[in-house]
Design a protein around this motif. Structure first.
Motif: not given
Length: 243
Positions: A30-32, A38-39, A66-69, A71-75
């Motif tokens: 998981v990322t943003e 970096y991403e 698998v990459i999940k994009d 919001d940063f606050g949800s990571i």
């Protein structure tokens, strides 16, 4: 009716066993994606330093990445709810986050800098941030730092740095506080902005996993140690900073 009942029982059992089960052949990062180098997005694909690291982790585990994009606050919630296996998002280690997740060894260092409109001359030092209006990304270390260290700043907490850039360009905010490398990329695409020669503090990044997931954390640390020893992470940073 008995046959029909047995049929539905079988269907429900299969759904429970397979429909809700996790695919062990895949590992979810998981990322943003608004944090170049970096991403970030290249077309429809999320790429960057952290993605290159994640691919090495997946390769080591013999799994499909698998990459999940989000919001940063949800990571952190994505990790703790089991929707993702690890987070790689230029994530800083701080005491509050350590209560919720476990961190890998540090793999990168960045400075926190100040971004302003070109020609803005009212910030010469850290102390000049007092009484300013500042845009930050929600939930980042800059958000926490400014909240803790200053009594009279007004913060606009944005989900994306692009929104923070618009705040500054339109005069809604005096500045953005953010990591240096993403700030360099932001200024490249927004020539109206510039980075001041003011460093707030040094920030260190790590990969996060759900608390107690020691087996995965040990694997990630092993991959990070190898990549750092081989000079690969510096290579990834150079490659994505030049794009």
């Amino acid at each position: 009716m008995k046959r029909l009942f047995k049929y539905f029982v079988c269907l429900i059992t299969m759904f429970m066993l397979f429909g809700c089960g996790k695919d062990d052949s895949k590992i979810v990062m998981v990322t943003e994606s608004g944090f170049a180098p970096y991403e970030y997005r290249s077309g429809d694909e999320v790429v960057g330093v952290d993605v290159d690291i994640a691919r090495e982790i997946a390769k080591e585990l013999n799994k499909e990445l698998v990459i999940k994009d989000v919001d940063f606050g949800s990571i952190i919630n994505e990790l703790n709810s089991g929707k993702a296996d690890f987070a790689a998002a230029g994530m800083s280690i701080d005491e509050e986050r350590k209560k919720s997740v476990d961190f890998s060894i540090e793999y990168a260092t960045s400075e926190q800098v100040v971004v302003v409109r070109k020609g803005y001359d009212k910030i010469k030092s850290i102390n000049d941030l007092e009484n300013k209006t500042i845009s930050v990304q929600l939930g980042t270390v800059a958000d926490t730092y400014l909240t803790d260290k200053f009594n009279n700043v007004k913060l606009f907490r944005q989900k994306k740095f692009l929104a923070a850039a618009e705040d500054v360009k339109t005069g809604k905010s005096d500045c953005i506080v953010m990591d240096k490398l993403p700030a360099i990329e932001l200024v490249k695409s927004n020539p109206e902005l510039e980075i001041l020669n003011v460093t707030l503090f040094t920030d260190k990044y790590a990969i996060a996993v759900k608390k107690g997931n020691t087996e995965l954390l040990n694997k990630i640390n092993s991959v990070l140690e190898r990549l750092m020893k081989e000079g690969k992470i510096e290579e990834y940073i150079i490659n994505h900073s030049s794009n």
